[in-house]
Design a protein around this motif. Structure first.
Motif, PDB file in Angstrom:
ATOM      1  N   ALA A 135       0.692  -1.140  -0.237  1.00  0.00           N
ATOM      2  CA  ALA A 135       0.002   0.038   0.060  1.00  0.00           C
ATOM      3  C   ALA A 135       0.934   1.410  -0.009  1.00  0.00           C
ATOM      4  CB  ALA A 135      -1.031   0.015   1.236  1.00  0.00           C
ATOM      5  N   PHE A 136       1.972   1.138   0.329  1.00  0.00           N
ATOM      6  CA  PHE A 136       2.779   2.218   0.325  1.00  0.00           C
ATOM      7  C   PHE A 136       3.721   2.451  -1.011  1.00  0.00           C
ATOM      8  CE2 PHE A 136       3.101   0.942   4.801  1.00  0.00           C
ATOM      9  CZ  PHE A 136       3.146   2.179   5.432  1.00  0.00           C
ATOM     10  N   PRO A 137       3.864   3.793  -1.320  1.00  0.00           N
ATOM     11  CA  PRO A 137       4.793   3.998  -2.638  1.00  0.00           C
ATOM     12  C   PRO A 137       6.190   3.400  -2.188  1.00  0.00           C
ATOM     13  CG  PRO A 137       3.533   6.022  -2.117  1.00  0.00           C
ATOM     14  CD  PRO A 137       3.240   5.038  -0.872  1.00  0.00           C
ATOM     15  N   LEU A 139       9.349   3.839  -2.821  1.00  0.00           N
ATOM     16  CA  LEU A 139      10.513   4.778  -2.445  1.00  0.00           C
ATOM     17  C   LEU A 139      10.420   5.417  -0.969  1.00  0.00           C
ATOM     18  CD1 LEU A 139      13.207   6.102  -3.068  1.00  0.00           C
ATOM     19  CD2 LEU A 139      11.881   7.965  -4.118  1.00  0.00           C
ATOM     20  N   ILE A 140       9.059   5.940  -0.716  1.00  0.00           N
ATOM     21  CA  ILE A 140       8.505   6.529   0.445  1.00  0.00           C
ATOM     22  C   ILE A 140       8.676   5.558   1.302  1.00  0.00           C
ATOM     23  CG2 ILE A 140       6.674   7.616   1.520  1.00  0.00           C
ATOM     24  CD1 ILE A 140       7.346   9.233  -0.732  1.00  0.00           C
ATOM     25  N   LEU A 224      18.911   1.792  -8.697  1.00  0.00           N
ATOM     26  CA  LEU A 224      18.480   3.019  -8.564  1.00  0.00           C
ATOM     27  C   LEU A 224      17.905   3.530  -7.263  1.00  0.00           C
ATOM     28  CD1 LEU A 224      16.113   3.782 -11.527  1.00  0.00           C
ATOM     29  CD2 LEU A 224      18.458   4.579 -11.064  1.00  0.00           C
ATOM     30  N   PHE A 231      21.603   9.422  -2.354  1.00  0.00           N
ATOM     31  CA  PHE A 231      21.461  10.818  -2.673  1.00  0.00           C
ATOM     32  C   PHE A 231      20.630  11.807  -1.650  1.00  0.00           C
ATOM     33  CE2 PHE A 231      18.916  14.445  -4.516  1.00  0.00           C
ATOM     34  CZ  PHE A 231      19.925  15.176  -5.254  1.00  0.00           C
ATOM     35  N   LEU A 232      19.685  11.031  -0.922  1.00  0.00           N
ATOM     36  CA  LEU A 232      19.035  11.762   0.122  1.00  0.00           C
ATOM     37  C   LEU A 232      19.751  11.865   1.350  1.00  0.00           C
ATOM     38  CD1 LEU A 232      15.342  10.336  -0.895  1.00  0.00           C
ATOM     39  CD2 LEU A 232      16.406  12.684  -1.223  1.00  0.00           C
TER      40      LEU A 232
ATOM     41  N   PRO B 143      17.788   8.195 -13.229  1.00  0.00           N
ATOM     42  CA  PRO B 143      17.146   8.734 -11.736  1.00  0.00           C
ATOM     43  C   PRO B 143      17.052  10.218 -11.931  1.00  0.00           C
ATOM     44  CG  PRO B 143      19.728   8.395 -11.489  1.00  0.00           C
ATOM     45  CD  PRO B 143      19.179   7.693 -12.968  1.00  0.00           C
ATOM     46  N   LEU B 272       3.800  11.591  -7.178  1.00  0.00           N
ATOM     47  CA  LEU B 272       3.924  12.221  -5.458  1.00  0.00           C
ATOM     48  C   LEU B 272       5.149  11.599  -4.941  1.00  0.00           C
ATOM     49  CD1 LEU B 272      -0.015  11.807  -4.520  1.00  0.00           C
ATOM     50  CD2 LEU B 272       1.430  13.752  -4.947  1.00  0.00           C
ATOM     51  N   GLY B 273       5.472  10.176  -4.994  1.00  0.00           N
ATOM     52  CA  GLY B 273       6.780   9.834  -4.492  1.00  0.00           C
ATOM     53  C   GLY B 273       8.001  10.453  -5.223  1.00  0.00           C
ATOM     54  N   VAL B 276       9.664  14.011  -4.082  1.00  0.00           N
ATOM     55  CA  VAL B 276      10.518  14.020  -3.001  1.00  0.00           C
ATOM     56  C   VAL B 276      11.890  14.370  -3.360  1.00  0.00           C
ATOM     57  CG1 VAL B 276      11.617  13.020  -1.083  1.00  0.00           C
ATOM     58  CG2 VAL B 276       9.123  12.414  -1.604  1.00  0.00           C
ATOM     59  N   VAL B 277      12.256  13.734  -4.284  1.00  0.00           N
ATOM     60  CA  VAL B 277      13.633  14.115  -5.204  1.00  0.00           C
ATOM     61  C   VAL B 277      13.627  15.164  -5.989  1.00  0.00           C
ATOM     62  CG1 VAL B 277      15.663  13.065  -6.224  1.00  0.00           C
ATOM     63  CG2 VAL B 277      14.090  11.529  -5.092  1.00  0.00           C
ATOM     64  N   THR B 280      13.572  18.365  -3.807  1.00  0.00           N
ATOM     65  CA  THR B 280      14.931  18.542  -3.322  1.00  0.00           C
ATOM     66  C   THR B 280      15.897  19.549  -4.113  1.00  0.00           C
ATOM     67  OG1 THR B 280      14.529  16.417  -2.216  1.00  0.00           O
ATOM     68  CG2 THR B 280      16.509  17.424  -1.851  1.00  0.00           C
ATOM     69  N   VAL B 291       9.913  16.753   4.001  1.00  0.00           N
ATOM     70  CA  VAL B 291      10.304  15.536   4.647  1.00  0.00           C
ATOM     71  C   VAL B 291      11.778  15.418   4.561  1.00  0.00           C
ATOM     72  CG1 VAL B 291       9.918  13.974   2.651  1.00  0.00           C
ATOM     73  CG2 VAL B 291       9.566  13.596   4.963  1.00  0.00           C
ATOM     74  N   VAL B 292      12.459  15.859   3.348  1.00  0.00           N
ATOM     75  CA  VAL B 292      13.916  15.835   3.258  1.00  0.00           C
ATOM     76  C   VAL B 292      14.550  16.473   4.336  1.00  0.00           C
ATOM     77  CG1 VAL B 292      16.031  15.993   1.823  1.00  0.00           C
ATOM     78  CG2 VAL B 292      13.899  15.047   0.859  1.00  0.00           C
ATOM     79  N   PHE B 306       4.115  12.544   7.173  1.00  0.00           N
ATOM     80  CA  PHE B 306       4.190  12.363   5.746  1.00  0.00           C
ATOM     81  C   PHE B 306       3.939  11.195   4.884  1.00  0.00           C
ATOM     82  CE2 PHE B 306       7.041  11.613   2.096  1.00  0.00           C
ATOM     83  CZ  PHE B 306       6.573  12.588   1.004  1.00  0.00           C
ATOM     84  N   THR B 307       4.729  10.117   5.586  1.00  0.00           N
ATOM     85  CA  THR B 307       4.672   8.741   5.030  1.00  0.00           C
ATOM     86  C   THR B 307       3.084   8.400   4.945  1.00  0.00           C
ATOM     87  OG1 THR B 307       6.549   8.273   5.915  1.00  0.00           O
ATOM     88  CG2 THR B 307       5.511   6.368   5.108  1.00  0.00           C
ATOM     89  N   ILE B 310       0.889  10.421   2.394  1.00  0.00           N
ATOM     90  CA  ILE B 310       1.293  10.000   0.977  1.00  0.00           C
ATOM     91  C   ILE B 310       0.739   8.547   0.899  1.00  0.00           C
ATOM     92  CG2 ILE B 310       3.012   9.169  -0.344  1.00  0.00           C
ATOM     93  CD1 ILE B 310       2.897  11.934  -0.686  1.00  0.00           C
ATOM     94  N   SER B 311       0.743   7.683   1.865  1.00  0.00           N
ATOM     95  CA  SER B 311       0.213   6.310   1.417  1.00  0.00           C
ATOM     96  C   SER B 311      -1.313   6.283   1.562  1.00  0.00           C
ATOM     97  CB  SER B 311       0.909   5.529   2.525  1.00  0.00           C
ATOM     98  OG  SER B 311       2.037   5.348   2.875  1.00  0.00           O
ATOM     99  N   TYR B 314      -2.110   7.567  -1.914  1.00  0.00           N
ATOM    100  CA  TYR B 314      -1.881   6.410  -2.626  1.00  0.00           C
ATOM    101  C   TYR B 314      -2.981   5.599  -2.761  1.00  0.00           C
ATOM    102  CZ  TYR B 314       1.698   3.458  -5.209  1.00  0.00           C
ATOM    103  OH  TYR B 314       2.532   2.577  -5.905  1.00  0.00           O
ATOM    104  N   VAL B 315      -3.448   4.967  -1.745  1.00  0.00           N
ATOM    105  CA  VAL B 315      -4.407   4.091  -1.756  1.00  0.00           C
ATOM    106  C   VAL B 315      -5.740   4.593  -2.349  1.00  0.00           C
ATOM    107  CG1 VAL B 315      -5.888   2.576  -0.263  1.00  0.00           C
ATOM    108  CG2 VAL B 315      -3.449   2.928   0.147  1.00  0.00           C
TER     109      VAL B 315
END
Lengths: 292, 334
Positions: A135-137, A139-140, A224, A231-232, B143, B272-273, B276-277, B280, B291-292, B306-307, B310-311, B314-315
């Protein structure tokens, strides 16, 4: 264009004209992917002999030198040779990417086989946990896991393995559901063999091939993700020569010293591109609908 | 249909519980003590104890979880250690920027991805097909932080066509706040200067963010167009003299889009995921950057809030995708 029938007749005579070889030979993109990956592996393995520099030792006198014959990719903010660090980064990324996927696939196939073989309440619990993870993305979730475990390469690997497990559990479980109804499995149970040996000796060896295929498709993705966490600031910590964290530091110097983040980035791109090309080719070959 | 939706909603409730359980467990395995972290280095033991009581950390773990879920259900995601604001307020502040960026990227991915996929399928194994395949393989392999870097180097560093940080120029006042989307707000209030600046600012990050999803959509459209184009009814239509645009769009694309909808839907979640990058890199003041920054500060309430946020989003998106898929595909209606 050669008629596929002739090609399959030739198979009997010579293994080099086996349909898979035949398809591969005619799929230039996949071949290019294999070549790049091969070159990358060779460079990674030979990294210590290819360059005279140390990937970690600081040499401030030579900082921020542009690409030259002495330093093909230039040097970074403390005078380390970027080519050397990039090659050592290839070692780390390829090794870690492969390792993470192997760990995830091993756990996944075992959990999936147990879940499918026993069924009932165990199966319910396992599959609901997997649904939660899915259910989570990805990467998150990997980010949140690594942040909780503490930023380090090891923890990033654990996090990515956990995120990748549900795919393998689902695959292995659906294979197991078919296998457990097979006569050889049922008779093994009748002979009094306990469930765990049955799972290890009869179920897993027969369920392993789709898992292996899925695993090869996912290595690029894992590489990746490791780089992204790096990177983060959540993955490998400096001064470890890791592509993601190199780019993350080099990034600040981008407009003045473009070579710093660019070369590790190109290597990362080539590696994951090669793995994706191969993955595409594998999918094409295994897909009965595509006849090219 | 209704039964399916009801089942999915029941599942949704379960998943939200599960997700909250995961984030709860995660924020309790952290090394170190959140109470002493919040109190700061020089706090006395008493202060730390006081904060611990305030946070409910002296309660048994099960009660803590019940309290946590109660809080989440009423929109209380905890208090950020870094900003000292309720996490939900922070997220609400930063969310519009993220959503604006994700929507812009989404539009780009669809508007370019579908035509590219069609061209690729029609010209199978010709130049344009190869070009678009290389383009899409690159999209899934590169990436976001590297494509962003190249984009900034070229379009900001060398060409200086677009700015590379923020939502709007620092010297320009943001438009009057109506929807919190700078582009829509400046349109509504007729503020052309703000509109120009915010459009300029969004182009690079939106393009970079959309690339991977654009690639995935192109691939999917190509694959399903190829499948549809080889079907009998297309041959019949061709034999009846239907060709060109009408054949491709009215006859083939409609059916090819059904499997594409799923991919398009999940791609919004992925955007949405990916934000994040992207945020930044482009210093975009959205949730991802929030969040970063929180990660660097080990601000767990913010990270977990945040997690969770977003989740749940997402659902919900996945639920909507399933329903759309159901509506588009009449074969699924019993």
């Amino acid at each position: 264009m050669i008629n596929p029938q002739i090609a399959s007749e030739a198979t009997k005579k010579n293994i080099k004209t086996h349909p898979i070889w035949f398809k591969l030979k005619h799929n230039k993109m996949t071949l290019i992917g294999f070549l790049i990956l091969f070159a990358m592996i060779v460079l990674a393995l030979l990294a210590p002999v290819l360059t005279p520099y140390d990937p970690i030792k600081i040499n401030v006198a030579e900082k921020f030198q542009g690409p030259s014959f002495r330093h093909l990719f230039g040097t970074d903010e403390v005078g380390r040779d970027i080519l050397t660090r990039t090659l050592f980064g290839a070692r780390l990324s390829l090794g870690v990417g492969l390792l993470v996927i192997i760990i995830a696939a091993c756990f996944g196939i075992f959990i999936g086989a147990v879940s499918g073989y026993f069924g009932g309440i165990i199966d319910q619990i396992v599959m609901r946990i997997m649904d939660m993870l899915l259910a989570f993305p990805t990467l998150i979730l990997a980010m949140a896991l690594t942040a909780s475990l503490g930023p380090s390469l090891h923890n990033a690997m654990i996090a990515i393995a956990i995120v990748e497990i549900p795919i393998y559990v689902r695959l292995a479980r659906s294979e197991t559901l078919v296998l457990r109804e097979k006569l050889f499995v049922k008779s093994a149970a009748v002979f009094g063999i306990r469930p765990i040996p049955i799972i290890l000796k009869h179920i897993i060896p027969n369920a392993v091939s789709p898992v292996i295929i899925q695993a090869t498709l996912n290595v690029g993705n894992a590489i990746l993700m490791i780089a992204t966490l790096g990177f983060l600031g959540l993955g490998a910590q400096p001064p470890t020569p890791e592509w993601g964290s190199m780019i993350s530091i080099g990034w600040k110097y981008l407009l003045d010293y473009w070579w710093y983040p660019t070369f590790p980035g190109i290597f990362l791109f080539l590696t994951s591109g090669a793995l994706n090309l191969i993955g595409d080719g594998v999918r094409d070959i295994l897909d009965p609908k595509s006849n090219r | 249909m209704m039964k399916m939706v009801m089942r999915r909603i029941a599942f949704l409730v379960f998943v939200i519980f599960g997700v909250s359980l995961v984030t709860f467990v995660l924020s309790h395995i952290i090394p170190g003590d959140p109470a002493s972290m919040m109190a700061g280095q020089h706090a006395s033991k008493q202060t730390v104890e006081h904060i611990r009581q305030q946070l409910g950390l002296d309660q048994p773990i099960l009660i803590q979880y019940v309290e946590y879920v109660k809080g989440v259900l009423s929109g209380d995601f905890g208090t950020s250690i870094r900003t000292q604001n309720p996490v939900i307020d922070d997220l609400a502040n930063y969310f519009p920027a993220t959503l604006e960026l994700a929507i812009a990227a989404f539009i780009i991915a669809i508007l370019l991805g579908i035509p590219l996929g069609i061209v690729s399928a029609v010209k199978k194994n010709q130049f344009w097909d190869h070009a678009s395949r290389i383009f899409s393989i690159s999209g899934v392999s590169i990436p976001v932080f590297f494509s962003g870097l190249v984009a900034i180097l070229i379009f900001y560093g060398y060409l200086n066509w677009f700015p590379a940080n923020g939502r709007i120029d620092m010297t320009i006042n943001p438009p009057t706040r109506i929807t919190s989307f700078y582009i829509i707000d400046s349109l509504l209030s007729g503020d052309m200067i703000a509109l120009k600046s915010s459009l300029q600012h969004i182009i690079l990050p939106a393009l970079v963010l959309s690339y991977a999803q654009l690639a995935i959509i192109t691939r999917q459209v190509r694959a399903s167009m190829l499948e549809v184009l080889s079907q009998e009814y297309i041959r019949t239509a061709k034999a009846n003299g239907i060709h060109g645009y009408k054949l491709l769009i009215r006859y083939a694309l409609r059916n090819a889009l059904v499997p594409t909808v799923t991919v398009i839907g999940t791609s919004f979640g992925a955007l949405l995921g990916g934000a994040v990058v992207t945020e930044t890199i482009f210093d975009w003041p959205g949730m991802g950057k929030y969040v970063v920054d929180s990660i660097a500060y080990l601000d767990f309430p913010a990270i977990m809030g945040f997690t969770l946020f977003i989740s749940i989003g997402y659902v919900l998106i996945n639920l909507m995708v399933d329903i759309t898929y159901f509506i588009l595909n009449p074969q699924l209606k019993e």
